[in-house]
Every structure is written in structure tokens, then in C-alpha cells.
Design a protein around this motif. Structure first.
Motif, PDB file in Angstrom:
ATOM      1  N   SER A 266       0.822  -1.200   0.000  1.00 46.21           N
ATOM      2  CA  SER A 266       0.000   0.000   0.000  1.00 46.21           C
ATOM      3  C   SER A 266       0.865   1.262   0.000  1.00 46.21           C
ATOM      4  O   SER A 266       0.608   2.214  -0.735  1.00 46.21           O
ATOM      5  CB  SER A 266      -0.930   0.021   1.219  1.00 46.21           C
ATOM      6  OG  SER A 266      -1.926  -0.972   1.120  1.00 46.21           O
ATOM      7  N   VAL A 267       1.913   1.270   0.830  1.00 44.38           N
ATOM      8  CA  VAL A 267       2.798   2.435   0.904  1.00 44.38           C
ATOM      9  C   VAL A 267       3.528   2.639  -0.420  1.00 44.38           C
ATOM     10  O   VAL A 267       3.614   3.756  -0.939  1.00 44.38           O
ATOM     11  CB  VAL A 267       3.811   2.288   2.051  1.00 44.38           C
ATOM     12  CG1 VAL A 267       4.738   3.501   2.094  1.00 44.38           C
ATOM     13  CG2 VAL A 267       3.099   2.146   3.377  1.00 44.38           C
TER      14      VAL A 267
ATOM     15  N   MET B 201       8.369   5.468   2.701  1.00 41.79           N
ATOM     16  CA  MET B 201       8.112   6.719   2.006  1.00 41.79           C
ATOM     17  C   MET B 201       9.407   7.400   1.571  1.00 41.79           C
ATOM     18  O   MET B 201       9.419   8.205   0.632  1.00 41.79           O
ATOM     19  CB  MET B 201       7.314   7.660   2.913  1.00 41.79           C
ATOM     20  CG  MET B 201       5.869   7.235   3.148  1.00 41.79           C
ATOM     21  SD  MET B 201       4.885   7.164   1.636  1.00 41.79           S
ATOM     22  CE  MET B 201       4.818   8.895   1.189  1.00 41.79           C
TER      23      MET B 201
ATOM     24  N   ALA C  88       1.181   3.893  -3.003  1.00 42.41           N
ATOM     25  CA  ALA C  88       0.833   5.291  -2.735  1.00 42.41           C
ATOM     26  C   ALA C  88       1.917   6.217  -3.262  1.00 42.41           C
ATOM     27  O   ALA C  88       1.634   7.210  -3.944  1.00 42.41           O
ATOM     28  CB  ALA C  88       0.631   5.502  -1.235  1.00 42.41           C
ATOM     29  N   SER C  89       3.160   5.902  -2.957  1.00 42.92           N
ATOM     30  CA  SER C  89       4.272   6.728  -3.423  1.00 42.92           C
ATOM     31  C   SER C  89       4.391   6.679  -4.941  1.00 42.92           C
ATOM     32  O   SER C  89       4.619   7.703  -5.601  1.00 42.92           O
ATOM     33  CB  SER C  89       5.576   6.246  -2.779  1.00 42.92           C
ATOM     34  OG  SER C  89       6.643   7.112  -3.104  1.00 42.92           O
TER      35      SER C  89
ATOM     36  N   VAL D 169       4.909  12.053   4.618  1.00 42.89           N
ATOM     37  CA  VAL D 169       3.800  12.045   3.667  1.00 42.89           C
ATOM     38  C   VAL D 169       3.809  13.325   2.854  1.00 42.89           C
ATOM     39  O   VAL D 169       3.879  14.409   3.393  1.00 42.89           O
ATOM     40  CB  VAL D 169       2.456  11.896   4.385  1.00 42.89           C
ATOM     41  CG1 VAL D 169       1.320  11.811   3.381  1.00 42.89           C
ATOM     42  CG2 VAL D 169       2.482  10.663   5.262  1.00 42.89           C
TER      43      VAL D 169
ATOM     44  N   PHE E 103       6.653   2.850   8.027  1.00 37.69           N
ATOM     45  CA  PHE E 103       5.960   3.663   7.032  1.00 37.69           C
ATOM     46  C   PHE E 103       6.878   4.761   6.508  1.00 37.69           C
ATOM     47  O   PHE E 103       6.987   4.989   5.294  1.00 37.69           O
ATOM     48  CB  PHE E 103       4.704   4.270   7.673  1.00 37.69           C
ATOM     49  CG  PHE E 103       3.923   5.175   6.767  1.00 37.69           C
ATOM     50  CD1 PHE E 103       2.971   4.665   5.907  1.00 37.69           C
ATOM     51  CD2 PHE E 103       4.134   6.548   6.786  1.00 37.69           C
ATOM     52  CE1 PHE E 103       2.247   5.507   5.060  1.00 37.69           C
ATOM     53  CE2 PHE E 103       3.417   7.383   5.952  1.00 37.69           C
ATOM     54  CZ  PHE E 103       2.472   6.867   5.090  1.00 37.69           C
ATOM     55  N   SER E 104       7.555   5.481   7.404  1.00 38.42           N
ATOM     56  CA  SER E 104       8.414   6.587   6.999  1.00 38.42           C
ATOM     57  C   SER E 104       9.603   6.112   6.175  1.00 38.42           C
ATOM     58  O   SER E 104      10.028   6.787   5.228  1.00 38.42           O
ATOM     59  CB  SER E 104       8.898   7.351   8.237  1.00 38.42           C
ATOM     60  OG  SER E 104       7.817   7.970   8.906  1.00 38.42           O
TER      61      SER E 104
ATOM     62  N   ALA F 218      -2.324   1.675   5.093  1.00 36.56           N
ATOM     63  CA  ALA F 218      -1.032   1.227   5.599  1.00 36.56           C
ATOM     64  C   ALA F 218      -0.806   1.666   7.041  1.00 36.56           C
ATOM     65  O   ALA F 218      -0.273   0.905   7.858  1.00 36.56           O
ATOM     66  CB  ALA F 218       0.084   1.764   4.701  1.00 36.56           C
ATOM     67  N   LEU F 219      -1.187   2.894   7.365  1.00 41.65           N
ATOM     68  CA  LEU F 219      -0.940   3.428   8.706  1.00 41.65           C
ATOM     69  C   LEU F 219      -1.705   2.664   9.785  1.00 41.65           C
ATOM     70  O   LEU F 219      -1.307   2.675  10.955  1.00 41.65           O
ATOM     71  CB  LEU F 219      -1.305   4.915   8.748  1.00 41.65           C
ATOM     72  CG  LEU F 219      -0.278   5.854   8.113  1.00 41.65           C
ATOM     73  CD1 LEU F 219      -0.855   7.245   7.952  1.00 41.65           C
ATOM     74  CD2 LEU F 219       1.005   5.900   8.934  1.00 41.65           C
TER      75      LEU F 219
ATOM     76  N   GLU G 216      -2.388   5.244   1.940  1.00 39.47           N
ATOM     77  CA  GLU G 216      -1.601   5.557   3.134  1.00 39.47           C
ATOM     78  C   GLU G 216      -2.404   5.298   4.400  1.00 39.47           C
ATOM     79  O   GLU G 216      -1.866   4.801   5.402  1.00 39.47           O
ATOM     80  CB  GLU G 216      -1.131   7.011   3.076  1.00 39.47           C
ATOM     81  CG  GLU G 216      -0.024   7.241   2.053  1.00 39.47           C
ATOM     82  CD  GLU G 216       0.156   8.695   1.709  1.00 39.47           C
ATOM     83  OE1 GLU G 216      -0.497   9.544   2.371  1.00 39.47           O
ATOM     84  OE2 GLU G 216       0.937   9.012   0.790  1.00 39.47           O
TER      85      GLU G 216
END
Length: 289
Positions: free
Chosen positions: A14-15, A239, A18-19, A287, A235-236, A226-227, A223
């Protein structure tokens, strides 16, 4: 993409999606520049994203307090300014390098309050990346574009700080929708002055809708999925791969070929971002707006 399918996606995927969606959206926006210009594309992205978020979350403006207004307005203005600067930079600089330079803002924010030697290493790595990108001979990378990308990164850092304040007084997704309204009010005058919006056709409007979906609606949903399942640190870190994905999207969709030195610069900034995240006492969200 319905909620059932979205919820079934693995959080790491998912992350990354998203990116990738954000960077594909940036590549699409650059493709619209000849028709509507950078500020016109920014206006389409932010304006249509605001409409989508307002319809989805319906923030209650009438019941907002003075403290909430004082938090939301600068948050939205900073978000809008960040997008205008990024698109103006993107008109002059390859996508991968533009995102790499922009990432310096949140990276410096992450280590700004640290006195640990290791965190200075990450700053030096990022600085090394900038040195490799900089057009020392006056050729290659556009200097104004690079400065605009760095300014967009500074706005990104400000957006993170202001977003933290907004989340304290206006929790929930309504804060993002409210901020996007003021981002639109910030961006639209530039789009109108630039004249790009006067060239709008039904086809370009549909492209703007797709741009808003790729750049805001889809990544926001991914996001959030995922969070709910990933630790904030993981997560970070994921990203932080944004510059690499941006460079790949620039190569695939825009035929922007980076030199080996420029790829090394991207790798240095990504390494610095990952390292700062791993050693951060307090995580700074990575994000994008």
C-alpha cells in the motif's frame, strides 16, 4: 478501488503504491505543462482534490473555533505554496532530481533538534547528494529549478510542522479537506494569472481529474490503509524511497535519463532519509501533500 480490495492489500505494498501513484501523478502533471502550464496543472490538481475531499469528508466549517481556523489557514496556504513551487521546479528539472531536492526539507527537519553525531552524518550524505546535482559548470541542471525544488522542500517541512498543530486542534480527515480548501485559494490565482486555466477543454479537465486521483485521492486512501497496520517508523522508511520511484517514473513516462552521478545523488539522499528515520527519537511524517 473499493474498500474491500483496499483493505486486503498488504500494508507495505500500500505504501509503495501510494508513493508510486504520487510520482506517476507528477509525471502526468508535467505532461500537461505544454497545455496548461505548471501553475495551471497545480490548480487542477489541488482544486479538484479539494472538491473530492470535501465531498468525502464534509468538514463542518460553521462549527470551527478560532484556534482551529488559525491552525488550518496557514497549513493550507503552505500546502498550496509547496505545490506551486514544486510544479514550477518540475518544469525545469527532471522529476527524479526535483523530488530528491524536495526531500531535503523534511530530512533537515527530522534532524534539526538532534545533537547526535550520527544525525550529522545523514545531513552530510544529503549535502553530498546536492553537491553532485548542483550545476557547478553552469550547464546541465537548471539552477532556478533546483532552488525552487529546495524551496518546495522547505514548505514541505513547514507543512509537516503545521500539520502536527492542526491534528491537535482538528483531528480526523476533515483537517486535510479543510486545509485543501485554503491550498486551492492559494494556488488558483497563479493558475488564472498564468493563463493555463483559460485553455481548459473537456479533455484537459478529465486529465485534471485523473491527476487529482493519482496525486491525492488514491495515495491518501492507500496511506490510511497502511498506517492502520504498519509501525510509523516502517511507514516513513518506505516513504523515503520516493526519490527513487520518482526517477523511475521520470524515466518510464517522461524519458528523463539521469546520469550515473545523478543516480548516485538520489541514492545518497534516500540513504540519508532512511538513516535519519531509523535513528529519529520522534518520527517526522514523510507524507507528501
Amino acid at each position: 478501488m473499493n474498500k474491500v480490495r483496499l483493505g486486503a492489500l498488504p500494508p507495505v505494498l500500500s505504501v509503495l503504491l501510494a508513493s508510486l501513484s504520487v510520482q506517476a501523478g507528477a509525471a502526468m502533471a508535467k505532461g500537461l505543462f505544454p497545455a496548461v502550464g505548471p501553475t495551471g496543472a497545480a490548480s487542477l490538481r489541488i482544486g479538484l482534490s479539494a472538491v473530492m475531499l470535501l465531498l468525502a469528508f464534509r468538514p463542518k466549517f460553521a462549527s470551527m473555533t478560532g484556534a482551529q481556523w488559525r491552525a488550518v489557514v496557514p497549513y493550507g496556504i503552505t500546502l498550496g505554496t509547496m505545490n506551486v513551487l514544486f510544479y514550477l521546479a518540475l518544469a525545469r528539472v527532471p522529476l527524479g532530481l526535483c523530488v530528491t531536492l524536495e526531500f531535503v526539507g523534511p530530512l533537515l527537519l527530522a534532524v534539526s533538534s538532534s545533537r547526535r553525531v550520527l544525525d550529522f552524518l545523514w545531513v552530510m550524505l544529503a549535502a553530498g547528494g546536492i553537491v553532485l546535482i548542483a550545476p557547478w559548470d553552469g550547464q546541465g541542471l537548471d539552477l532556478l529549478g533546483a532552488l525552487l525544488a529546495l524551496l518546495a522542500g522547505a514548505c514541505w517541512a513547514g507543512y509537516i510542522v503545521l500539520g502536527g498543530r492542526v491534528s491537535q486542534v482538528l483531528p480526523g480527515s476533515g483537517a486535510v479537506a479543510s486545509g485543501m480548501v485554503f491550498a486551492s485559494l492559494t494556488v488558483l490565482p497563479f493558475g488564472l494569472i498564468g493563463g493555463g486555466l483559460t485553455q481548459l477543454t473537456p479533455g484537459l479537465f478529465m486529465s485534471g481529474l485523473l491527476l487529482a486521483l493519482l496525486s491525492s485521492a488514491i495515495p491518501f486512501s492507500l496511506e490510511m490503509n497502511a498506517l492502520r497496520k504498519l509501525p510509523g517508523r516502517t511507514f516513513s522508511i518506505l516513504m523515503s524511497l520516493g526519490p527513487v520511484l520518482a526517477a523511475l517514473c521520470g524515466l518510464l513516462f517522461l524519458r528523463e535519463h539521469l546520469s550515473p552521478t545523478q543516480w548516485l545523488a538520489v541514492a545518497l539522499v534516500v540513504a540519508a532519509s532512511v538513516g535519519a528515520t531509523l535513528n529519529a527519537k520522534k518520527l517526522v511524517p514523510a507524507v507528501e501533500g
